[in-house]
Design an enzyme around this catalytic site. Structure first.
Site, PDB file in Angstrom:
ATOM      1  N   GLU A 119      -3.842   7.393  -3.570  1.00 52.92           N
ATOM      2  CA  GLU A 119      -3.681   6.070  -2.972  1.00 52.92           C
ATOM      3  C   GLU A 119      -3.388   5.040  -4.049  1.00 52.92           C
ATOM      4  OE1 GLU A 119      -7.294   5.320  -0.715  1.00 52.92           O
ATOM      5  OE2 GLU A 119      -6.037   4.880   1.025  1.00 52.92           O
TER       6      GLU A 119
ATOM      7  N   TYR B 245       0.827  -1.200   0.000  1.00 56.30           N
ATOM      8  CA  TYR B 245       0.000   0.000   0.000  1.00 56.30           C
ATOM      9  C   TYR B 245       0.865   1.255   0.000  1.00 56.30           C
ATOM     10  CZ  TYR B 245      -2.973   3.768   1.769  1.00 56.30           C
ATOM     11  OH  TYR B 245      -3.628   4.958   1.913  1.00 56.30           O
TER      12      TYR B 245
END
Ligand code: GDP
Ligand code: MN
Length: 392
Positions: free
Chosen positions: A200, A112
Site C-alpha cells: 500500500e 492511494y
C-alpha cells in the site's frame, strides 16, 4: 510478516520507485544528525515519522513536519519512545523504537495505490483512488466507486494500457502519465518478486513541480514464501509482534493470540477453526488459535502449555485432538507431564479421538490429575465453557 515503512521504502527504491530522501534513526542524536544532513543538503524541511507496524500514525501524533533543526529535534523527542495509539494498535498502543527522518515534499495531491490478492479470482488486483491520505477502509465503506481496480493477468503482468487506465482514473496530468505507468509497474514487480501479500502506498503524492513519490509504504509478505527471501526475513522486527506469538514461532507452533478466556490446543488448522467456532456456539470465547501440527512432540506440547498459561486471560483449557500421526496416547502423556511439571491449576477439558484413544484415556484417568473428558466436541465445549464461567 510485516515490515516497517523505512524498510519497505528501501525495497521499493531498489525497483526504481521514487521515495523521499531519508534516514532511519534509533536514538535522538541519530535523528538530529539525519535532520541536520537533510537540511544542509537543501531540504526545505523534514518530516519525523514513528516506525511501528501499524497505520494511522499521522492521526495518532506519530508524524510531524519540522521546518528547522530545532523543530525536528523537538518532534523526535516527542515521538521516540512514545506509546503511539492508532486505530490499528489497540488501546494499549505500540512503543516507538525508531524514527524515519525524511525531507518534506511539496505535496500537490495525496492519492492511494494498493496491490492485494483477490482470493475470488486468484489474481492480484491493483487499486487506486483519488481519496489518498485517509483511511482507505473508510473510503471503501462510504463510496466503493472511489476505488478504481485493475485485475492483473499473472502471465502478462501489469500491462502498459492498464497502467494508463489507472493514471487516467487518478486524473493525473498528461505530463505525469508516463512516469506514473513506470511507477505502477515497478510497484507490481517489487510485489511479485518479493512474494508480498500486500502493498500500500498511502499517500502516493504528486508534487507542485510535477514529481511522483511514495510518501508512505506498507508491505507485508507471505510467510510461506519467506524461505526464498532471506533478505526479507532478516527485516523481521520481533519487538513489534505479540511476545507470545514470537515465543510460539520458536517451537514451530502455529499460535495466534485472541482476547477470550478459553485456551485451545488443537492439531490441524481446520479442527482449530472448528474448535473456536464451537466454543463461541457454547457461549464462550477463545483465547487463542493454536495448531500444534500433525506430528507434535512432547516438548512442543509442553511449550504450547506454557504459552497458553502465560496469557492472563485464560480461565480454562480445551484440548481437542484427532489422533492421526500424533497418537492420542503420546499426546495424553505429554499433557499429563506438562500439567505436572508446570503445576497447572486451570481446569482442562479434553476431547480425544483417533489412533490409540483408549490408551490415551487410560493415561489421563490414571494420572490422578483433574481432567474432564467430553465424548463429543459439543459436550467438551459445554464443559469447558462451564469450567471457565465457574472460575470467572
Ligand atoms: P500513516 O498515518 O501511518 O498512514 O502515515 P503517513 O506516512 O501516511 O503520514 C500521514 C500524513 O502525514 C500523510 O498523509 C501526509 O498528509 C502527512 N505527511 C507525511 N509526510 C509528509 C511530508 O513530507 N510533507 C507534508 N506536508 N506532509 C507529510
Ligand atoms: Mn499512510
Amino acid at each position: 510478516m510485516k515490515i516497517h515503512e523505512y524498510q519497505a521504502k528501501t525495497i521499493l527504491a531498489k525497483y526504481g520507485v521514487p521515495v523521499p530522501k531519508g534516514e532511519v534513526a534509533n536514538t535522538l542524536p541519530e535523528a538530529s544528525e539525519a535532520a541536520r544532513l537533510l537540511l544542509a543538503g537543501g531540504a526545505s524541511g523534514v518530516v519525523v515519522k514513528a516506525q511501528i507496524h501499524a497505520g494511522g500514525r499521522g492521526k495518532g501524533g506519530g508524524v510531524k513536519v519540522a521546518r528547522d533543526l530545532a523543530a525536528a529535534e523537538d518532534a523526535a523527542k516527542a515521538i521516540l519512545g512514545m506509546q503511539l495509539v492508532t486505530h490499528q494498535t489497540g488501546p494499549q498502543g505500540q512503543k516507538v523504537q525508531r524514527l524515519l527522518i525524511e525531507e518534506t515534499a511539496a505535496i500537490d495531491r495525496e492519492l492511494y495505490l494498493g496491490i492485494v490478492l483477490d482470493r475470488a479470482t486468484g489474481k492480484l488486483v491493483f487499486m487506486a483512488s483519488q481519496a489518498g491520505g485517509m483511511e482507505i477502509e473508510e473510503v471503501a465503506a462510504k463510496d466503493p466507486t472511489a476505488i478504481y481496480k485493475e485485475e492483473i493477468d499473472p502471465v502478462i503482468g501489469l500491462a502498459g494500457y492498464q497502467g494508463r487506465k489507472i493514471a487516467f482514473a487518478l486524473c493525473l496530468k498528461p505530463t505525469q502519465i508516463n512516469t506514473a505507468v513506470g511507477f505502477f509497474q515497478s510497484l507490481y514487480k517489487a510485489f511479485v518478486e518479493s512474494d508480498a501479500s500486500l502493498l500500500e502506498i498511502n499517500p502516493f503524492i504528486t508534487t507542485k513541480d510535477d514529481k511522483l513519490f511514495a510518501l508512505d509504504a506498507k508491505m507485508t509478505f507471505d510467510d510461506n514464501a519467506l524461505f526464498r527471501h532471506p533478505d526479507v526475513r532478516a527485516l523481521r522486527d520481533v519487538a513489534e509482534e505479540d511476545p507470545l506469538e514470537v515465543e510460539a514461532s520458536k517451537y514451530a507452533l502455529n499460535y495466534i493470540k485472541l482476547d477470550g478466556s478459553i485456551a485451545c490446543m488443537v492439531n490441524g488448522a481446520g479442527l482449530a477453526m472448528a474448535t473456536m467456532d464451537i466454543i463461541q456456539y457454547a457461549g464462550g470465547s477463545p483465547a487463542n488459535f493454536l495448531d500444534v501440527g500433525g506430528g507434535a512432540t512432547q516438548e512442543q506440547i509442553e511449550h504450547a502449555f506454557e504459552i497458553l498459561l502465560s496469557d492472563k486471560n485464560v480461565k480454562a483449557i480445551f484440548i481437542n485432538i484427532f489422533g492421526g500421526i500424533l497418537r492420542v496416547d503420546r499426546l495424553a502423556t505429554g499433557v499429563v507431564n506438562a500439567a505436572r511439571n508446570l503445576n497447572v491449576t486451570v481446569p482442562i477439558v479434553l476431547r480425544l479421538e483417533g489412533t490409540n484413544v483408549e490408551e490415551g484415556r487410560k493415561i489421563l484417568k490414571e494420572s490422578g490429575l483433574n481432567f474432564q473428558v467430553g465424548s463429543t466436541m459439543k459436550e467438551a465445549a459445554d464443559l469447558v465453557v462451564a469450567a471457565a464461567k465457574a472460575v470467572a
